[in-house]
Enzyme design. Structure first.
Site, PDB file in Angstrom:
ATOM      1  N   LYS A   1       0.845  -1.204   0.000  1.00 55.05           N
ATOM      2  CA  LYS A   1       0.000   0.000   0.000  1.00 55.05           C
ATOM      3  C   LYS A   1       0.873   1.244   0.000  1.00 55.05           C
ATOM      4  CE  LYS A   1      -4.049   1.895   2.481  1.00 55.05           C
ATOM      5  NZ  LYS A   1      -4.929   1.724   3.652  1.00 55.05           N
TER       6      LYS A   1
ATOM      7  N   SER B   1      -9.907   1.707   2.612  1.00 47.08           N
ATOM      8  CA  SER B   1      -8.983   2.451   1.791  1.00 47.08           C
ATOM      9  C   SER B   1      -7.954   1.594   1.072  1.00 47.08           C
ATOM     10  CB  SER B   1      -8.248   3.488   2.637  1.00 47.08           C
ATOM     11  OG  SER B   1      -7.416   2.863   3.594  1.00 47.08           O
TER      12      SER B   1
ATOM     13  N   SER C   1     -10.168  -0.596   6.790  1.00 45.83           N
ATOM     14  CA  SER C   1      -9.509  -0.412   5.489  1.00 45.83           C
ATOM     15  C   SER C   1      -8.794  -1.618   4.925  1.00 45.83           C
ATOM     16  CB  SER C   1      -8.533   0.766   5.567  1.00 45.83           C
ATOM     17  OG  SER C   1      -9.244   1.975   5.502  1.00 45.83           O
TER      18      SER C   1
END
Lengths: 94, 482, 477
Positions: B78, B153, B177
Site C-alpha cells: 500500500k 482504503s 480499510s
C-alpha cells in the site's frame, strides 16, 4: 444544526486551509451534516476516565538514553527546498 | 505457471523445487499487471527495476538453501508504507513526489525475508475513505465488476490480490480499510491487534487505530505474512511486548466447541439481506462443524460511527499538520510562511482529507473538546468493556464485514455522511484494538463477493485465523473473470 | 514609594543534559552544523514515531524531588498543536493534564529573608528547532538540531513581588538543577530560558491586575531590568487612568523598553489532546525511591557538611557552594589534601579573585583541584612563600602544570638558608636600636616591623616560621 460561518472560518484558520466562496459554501453544508451525525454522541452519558485506559507501559520499558549516529543531512533534505543544509522557509511574519 | 489466485505456499514450493525462478515468477506478475492493471488500476507505481534486483537477490538465497517463507515472493505494498528510495504518495497530490529516506519496520522485516516488491498500491487519499475513489492517481476498480468500487482504503491492495496481480499485499486498517476492501474484492485480509505490527513508517492517519496487515488469498497466507511482520519494535512505543506465536499453528484444527458470538446489532435492518443471509449461512456451516453459536448484544454500536470519526479525525488533523510544503510534499506559493502553508495544504489535499481535518479540529477546539473528543474516548472505554463482556462467554465474534457488497462507482460521491455510516461493521474493532479477519462467505446473484468478519480477543489472531481457515476449507472461492 | 504592588509568576524552561534527544536517538548536544543532529523522527518525516527517553523522565523526577514536588504515579503526554517553521511536526509533544510533577516549593533568600516560592507544576516536553532569518532574501533557514532536545518547564505560582525575588529564585533553581546533575544551566546557550508574567495592583487590593507576559529573556540582567521596566510601564498606565492589555511583550535590551509582540494571540487554540503515539507511564514506588536515592548531594547539604565537618564558616561555605564548578573543585582539592579551611580560604581569597578579574575561567581551568591542593599544602608547610605561591598560581592559570614543576623550574622554593637568615636579621637588629628598645619595653607591635624587614630582604630564603623564631630569640637576648 447548521454550522456558523465564523465557526467554519475559525476551523479553516486552525487547519490552514483556504476555500473560495463557493467551496466554503459547499463545505459548510457538508460539515453541518457531518456534525449532526457527530452530535448523536451527545446522548451517550458516560464520562471519560483516563486512568482506566489500559494502554500504559512500565517505566522500565522506555528507551535507554544512548545517542546513536544521526542521519545524513542531504538524505533528510532530499524532498525539501534547501540551502546550506537548512530548510528554506518564506519569512515568518510576527 | 498459472498464477491465478496462487497461494504463497504453492509459490514457495515452486521456487524451492526450482520449478520456477524468482525473476521468472516476478515477471509473471509484472506481465499480468501489464495486461490487467489498465482496467483494475490497483497500482500507483510498479517497481520493475527494484523487483528485478530483489528477485535476483532472492534467487541467490534460494540457491544457497537459505530461503525463508517469503524469499522471492512478489508482494504489493500500500502506498502509505514508507520504503527507502521508493516514491510513497499516500495517493495524494501532497506527496506526489515524496521519496522517503527510510524504511518502515515492516519493510525491513520483509527485506530480511528476501521479498520482492511488485509496486505500490492505490488507496483512498491518506487512507481516508472506503472506495479508493479519493485516490489522486489511481481510482481502482473492483475486479469482479469494474463498474463497482473495490472498497477502501486499501482498495488497490485488495484488488491486486483479487485480480491475481500479486499473490499477497500489505494494507493498513484504521476503521476497516483492510477488511472491507477484502470483502468487496473476495479475498482474505486481517487487521491484527493494535500493537501487534509496528506502525513505524506507516504514514499516520489515526495513530491510536492504525494497524498494518496482510491481504491474501486465504487465512493461511495471512498467517504466513503475520509470522514475518509481527513483533515488538523499539521504534514504536505502542507496539506490544507480547510473544509472537506461529500463527499457522492452529490452522486445520477443528472449531468443535468454539464459541462464536453473533451480536444482534450487527444483524439489524441496516444490513443488506443478501449479506445477512450469507453470514448466517456461514455461521450455520461453522455450527455444523461443531462450533457453538451465541446470541449477544453490543449496545454501544449505535454510537460507534461518531466516536470513531471524532477520534480518527482529531488524530488525523494533528498528524496531517506536518504537511506544510516546507520539508517534503507539495510546495505551494506564498510570500510568507502562513501563505505558503495555506496554499500548499489547500492545493495538496483532496476534499475528503480536508473535511476530516476540519472535523478533527472541530472536535479538539476549545469549547468543543469535552463534548466531542472526550465523549468519544468515554465511548471507546464503553465499547472495550462491552467486547470484554462478550469475550467472557465467547471465543470469537462473527459479523458481516460491510452492510452491502461492492457498490457502483459514484454511488456515494458527495455524501460523506452516507459514506461514514457504511463503516459501521468494522470501526468498533479498531476502537477496541481487537484483531479481525475478513474472509469470503458468499456471492450475490450478480457475482459480487460477500465477506464476513471474525473478531477475536486482543492478541488472539491465532483463533480467528483458525476459525476463518475452518470456514475456508468448506468454501470454494470464485476468482473474478477479468 | 509606589502605590502598587507587583505580582510575578515564572515559567522556566531548562534543557536536560541527556545524551540523546527525548524522542529519538540523535545527540542532544548543543550546536553542530545545521541538521547534522537529526533523523527522520526529529525532522518530522511522515510515518515516524517518538520513543520516550528513560533518562529524561528520570531527570524530571529528580527535578521534582529537589523542588519538593509531588510526583505523579501516572503521567502522560499531549500534543500542543500550532504551525511554526521551527516545529516540524506542527505539534509539540508536551504534557497538559497529567504532568510528572505537581505542587512543590523552592526556598529563596533575599537579603537574609527567607521565603518559599510555590511550584505549580513541572512537565516534560521537546524543544523546537532554530530559525536564522535572512532579511535580504526575505527567507528563514530552518535547522532542526535542537528539535527534540528534552526540556522541562517549571511553572511557579504568582508568588514573586520584586525582581530581586525572581533573580534569587532563578539562581536557586539553577543551582538545584546543576547539583542534581540534570541541566548545565548555560543561559548564554539557551539551556535555561524564562518567561515572566507580571501584573500590578494597588496596595491593599485583593484582586490581581491584568498580566502581561515577557518572553525571550536570556540573561539574569535582562530579566531583572525587563521586570523593572515593565512594572514602571504598567504603573504609568494605571496612573494615567489607562488599562493594561493582556499580551505578550518582548524586552529590547538596548532600548531598555518592552514592546508588544505582533501575534494573533486570540487565534491560539492549541487543541491539546493525548498523544496516541506515546503510552502513558505508571511508576512503581520502588522506581521512584531508586531515582530519589540517586540524587547527588544538594547545595544545602553541602553547606551543612562544610560547616559541620570542616568547620568552615557559613558565609564561606555559601560562597563555595554558590558555584557548582568551584564547589566540585573544592571537594576534589579537599580529597587530595585534608585541609579544607586553608583550601577554602585560598579559593575564596585568591582563585575567585582572579576569576572575578577575568584572569581565570572555571569552564576552561587548566589545572584540577588536586594541583591546587598541592599549592595550598606547599604554603601551609612552609615550602613556598605566599608571594611565590601567587606567582605559581598565575603560571598554573596561564599554562597549567603542577605547582612542584613550576617551583622547580622557576626556583621558587623556600631554601631554609640559616646562615643568610642570621646575617640578615642580625643586621636589621643592629641597624634599628630604637624599635629593639621599644620591644624590650613590652611593645609587641614592633615585632611586625622586624618580620616585614626580614621578609623583604630574604625573599623566600627562609620560612616565616624560621624567621619568626630567630627574631624572637635575638630580641630576647
Amino acid at each position: 444544526m447548521a454550522i456558523e460561518l465564523k465557526t467554519i472560518q475559525h476551523l479553516c484558520e486552525l487547519s490552514k486551509l483556504n476555500y473560495d466562496e463557493a467551496g466554503l459554501e459547499k463545505v459548510m453544508g457538508e460539515m453541518s451534516d457531518i456534525i449532526d451525525l457527530m452530535d448523536e454522541i451527545k446522548s451517550f452519558d458516560l464520562t471519560y476516565d483516563d486512568t482506566k485506559d489500559n494502554n500504559s507501559i512500565k517505566f522500565c520499558d522506555t528507551r535507554e538514553d544512548v545517542a546513536q549516529p544521526s542521519f545524513p543531512t542531504e538524505k533528510l533534505l532530499q524532498n525539501a527546498e534547501n540551502t546550506d543544509g537548512c530548510y528554506v522557509v518564506p519569512k515568518v511574519v510576527e | 505457471m498459472d498464477i491465478t489466485r496462487a497461494k504463497i505456499r504453492d509459490l514457495r514450493a515452486a521456487l524451492d523445487s526450482k520449478q520456477i525462478g524468482a525473476a521468472e515468477l516476478c515477471d509473471e506478475y509484472l506481465k499480468r499487471i501489464d495486461q490487467k492493471d489498465g482496467e483494475v488500476k490497483a497500482f500507483i507505481t510498479v517497481t520493475r527495476e527494484k523487483a528485478a534486483e530483489q528477485a535476483a537477490a532472492a534467487q541467490k538465497l534460494i540457491d544457497a538453501g537459505k530461503a525463508t517463507a517469503l524469499t522471492g515472493i512478489p508482494i504489493a505494498v500500500k502506498d502509505n508504507i514508507c520504503i527507502d528510495g521508493v516514491k510513497t504518495t499516500c495517493a495524494s497530490r501532497m506527496l506526489e513526489n515524496f521519496i522517503p529516506p527510510y524504511n518502515a519496520t515492516v519493510i525491513d522485516k520483509l527485506n530480511a525475508e528476501g521479498y520482492v516488491l511488485l509496486g505500490r498500491t492505490s488507496m483512498d487519499e491518506f487512507a481516508m475513505g472506503g472506495s479508493t475513489q479519493t485516490s489522486a492517481f489511481a481510482k481502482t476498480t473492483n475486479p469482479y465488476n469494474t463498474e463497482c468500487v473495490p472498497g477502501g482504503s486499501s482498495g488497490g491492495s485488495a484488488a491486486a490480490v483479487s485480480a491475481s496481480l500479486a499473490p499477497v499485499s500489505l494494507g493498513s486498517d484504521t476503521g476497516g480499510s483492510i477488511r472491507q476492501p477484502s470483502s468487496f474484492c473476495g479475498v482474505t485480509g486481517i487487521k491484527p491487534t493494535y500493537g501487534r505490527v509496528s506502525r513505524y513508517g506507516l504514514v499516520a492517519f489515526a495513530s491510536s487505530l492504525d494497524q498494518i496487515g496482510p491481504i491474501a488469498n486465504d487465512a493461511r497466507d495471512c498467517a504466513i505474512m503475520l509470522n514475518a511482520i509481527c513483533g515488538h519494535d523499539p521504534h514504536d512505543a505502542t507496539s506490544a511486548r507480547v510473544n509472537v506465536p506461529d500463527f499457522t499453528e492452529k490452522l486445520g484444527q477443528s472449531v468443535k466447541g468454539m464459541k462464536i458470538a453473533m451480536p444482534k446489532e450487527f444483524y439489524s435492518d441496516d444490513i443488506d439481506d443478501d449479506v445477512k443471509q450469507a453470514v448466517v449461512n456461514a455461521a450455520k456451516s461453522l455450527e455444523a462443524q461443531g462450533a457453538q453459536l451465541i446470541d449477544c448484544s453490543i449496545p454501544g454500536l449505535k454510537y460507534a460511527i461518531p466516536a470513531y470519526y471524532l477520534i480518527a479525525c482529531a488524530e488525523a488533523a494533528s498528524n496531517l499538520s506536518r504537511f506544510d510544503g516546507i520539508k517534503y510534499g507539495f510546495r505551494g506559493e506564498g510570500r510568507t510562511f502562513d501563505e505558503l502553508i495555506r496554499d500548499s495544504r489547500s492545493r495538496g489535499f483532496g476534499e475528503e482529507v480536508k473535511r476530516r481535518i476540519l472535523l478533527g479540529n472541530y472536535a479538539l477546539s476549545s469549547g468543543y473538546y469535552d463534548a466531542y473528543y472526550k465523549k468519544a474516548l468515554a465511548l471507546k472505554q464503553e465499547i472495550i468493556k462491552e467486547y470484554n463482556d462478550i469475550f467472557d462467554i465467547a471465543d470469537v465474534i462473527l459479523t458481516p464485514t460491510a452492510p452491502t457488497p461492492a457498490y457502483k462507482i459514484g454511488a456515494q460521491d458527495n455524501d460523506p455522511v452516507k459514506m461514514y455510516l457504511a463503516d459501521i461493521c468494522t470501526v468498533t474493532v479498531n476502537i477496541a484494538s481487537l484483531p479481525g479477519i475478513n474472509t469470503t462467505c458468499g456471492y450475490t446473484e450478480s457475482g459480487l463477493p460477500i465477506g464476513m468478519s471474525v473478531i477475536g480477543r486482543r492478541f488472539d489472531e491465532a483463533t480467528i485465523l483458525q476459525c476463518a481457515d475452518a470456514f475456508e476449507q468448506g468454501f470454494t472461492p470464485v476468482a473474478p473473470q477479468i | 514609594m509606589s502605590r502598587y504592588i507587583p505580582t510575578i509568576g515564572l515559567e522556566t524552561h531548562a534543557e536536560l543534559s541527556t545524551s540523546s534527544k527525548v524522542f529519538c536517538t540523535c545527540s542532544a548536544e548543543f550546536g553542530g552544523t545545521p541538521n547534522s543532529r537529526c533523523c527522520p523522527v526529529c525532522s518530522g518525516l511522515p510515518g515516524t514515531l517518538p520513543v520516550l527517553n528513560k533518562r529524561a523522565v528520570e531527570y524530571i523526577i529528580k527535578a521534582g524531588y529537589v523542588m519538593n514536588c509531588d510526583i505523579s504515579r501516572f503521567t502522560k503526554w499531549d500534543r500542543k498543536n500550532y504551525f511554526y517553521p521551527d516545529l516540524p511536526k506542527a505539534y509539540q509533544i508536551s504534557q497538559m493534564p497529567r504532568p510528572v510533577c505537581l505542587a512543590g516549593k523552592v526556598r529563596i533568600n533575599v537579603d537574609g529573608e527567607e521565603k518559599d516560592i510555590r511550584i505549580n507544576r513541572i512537565h516534560l516536553e521537546e524543544d523546537a528547532g532554530k530559525l536564522v532569518h535572512d532579511e535580504v532574501n526575505r527567507i528563514s533557514l530552518a535547522d532542526y538540531n535542537r528539535c527534540g532536545v528534552p526540556l522541562i518547564e517549571i511553572v511557579t505560582e504568582p508568588d514573586f513581588h520584586s525582581a530581586d525575588e525572581v533573580i534569587a529564585y532563578i539562581e536557586k533553581i539553577m543551582l538545584l538543577l546543576q547539583y542534581a546533575g540534570i541541566c548545565d544551566c548555560k543561559m548564554e546557550q539557551g539551556s535555561i530560558r524564562c518567561d515572566v508574567n507580571i501584573s500590578i495592583a494597588p496596595k491593599g487590593s485583593s484582586e490581581l491586575g491584568t498580566r502581561t507576559e515577557l518572553k525571550n529573556l536570556n540573561s539574569l540582567k535582562a530579566i531583572a531590568r525587563a521586570i523593572e521596566v515593565e512594572i514602571e510601564r504598567q504603573e504609568e498606565l494605571l496612573d494615567n487612568g489607562e488599562k493594561v492589555v493582556q499580551e505578550t511583550r518582548r524586552f529590547n535590551e538596548a532600548l531598555g523598553e518592552t514592546t508588544a509582540m505582533r501575534s494573533k494571540e486570540d487565534a491560539h487554540d492549541y487543541r491539546y489532546f493525548p498523544d496516541p503515539d506515546i503510552p502513558p507511564i505508571i511508576f512503581t514506588e520502588e522506581e521512584l525511591a531508586e531515582i530519589r536515592a540517586s540524587i547527588p548531594e544538594l547545595p544545602e547539604q553541602r553547606v551543612a557538611r562544610y560547616v559541620e565537618e570542616y568547620s568552615i564558616n557559613k558565609k564561606d561555605a555559601d560562597i563555595i557552594v554558590g558555584n557548582k564548578k568551584i564547589c566540585d573543585f573544592f571537594d576534589e582539592a579537599t580529597a587530595a589534601y585534608n585541609n579544607p579551611k586553608a583550601i577554602a580560604n585560598y579559593i575564596i581569597g585568591e582563585l575567585m579573585r582572579r576569576i572575578n578579574l577575568g584572569e581565570a575561567d572555571m569552564e576552561n581551568l587548566k589545572f584540577g583541584g588536586a594541583e591546587f591542593a598541592q599549592l595550598v599544602e606547599f604554603m601551609q608547610t612552609d615550602k613556598v612563600s605566599q608571594a611565590n605561591a601567587k606567582t605559581i598560581l598565575r603560571e598554573m592559570i596561564e599554562n597549567g602544570g603542577s605547582p612542584k614543576d613550576i617551583a622547580d623550574a622557576q626556583d621558587l622554593w623556600i631554601k631554609e638558608d640559616n646562615d643568610l637568615l642570621a646575617k640578615v636579621v642580625d643586621e636589621i637588629i643592629a641597624n634599628n636600636p630604637k624599635p629593639v628598645e621599644q620591644y624590650k619595653n613590652g611593645d609587641q607591635k614592633v615585632f611586625g616591623f622586624f618580620m616585614g624587614q626580614a621578609n623583604k630582604t630574604l625573599k623566600g630564603a627562609a620560612s616565616p616560621k624560621a624567621i619568626q623564631e630567630y627574631i624572637r630569640k635575638k630580641l630576647s637576648e
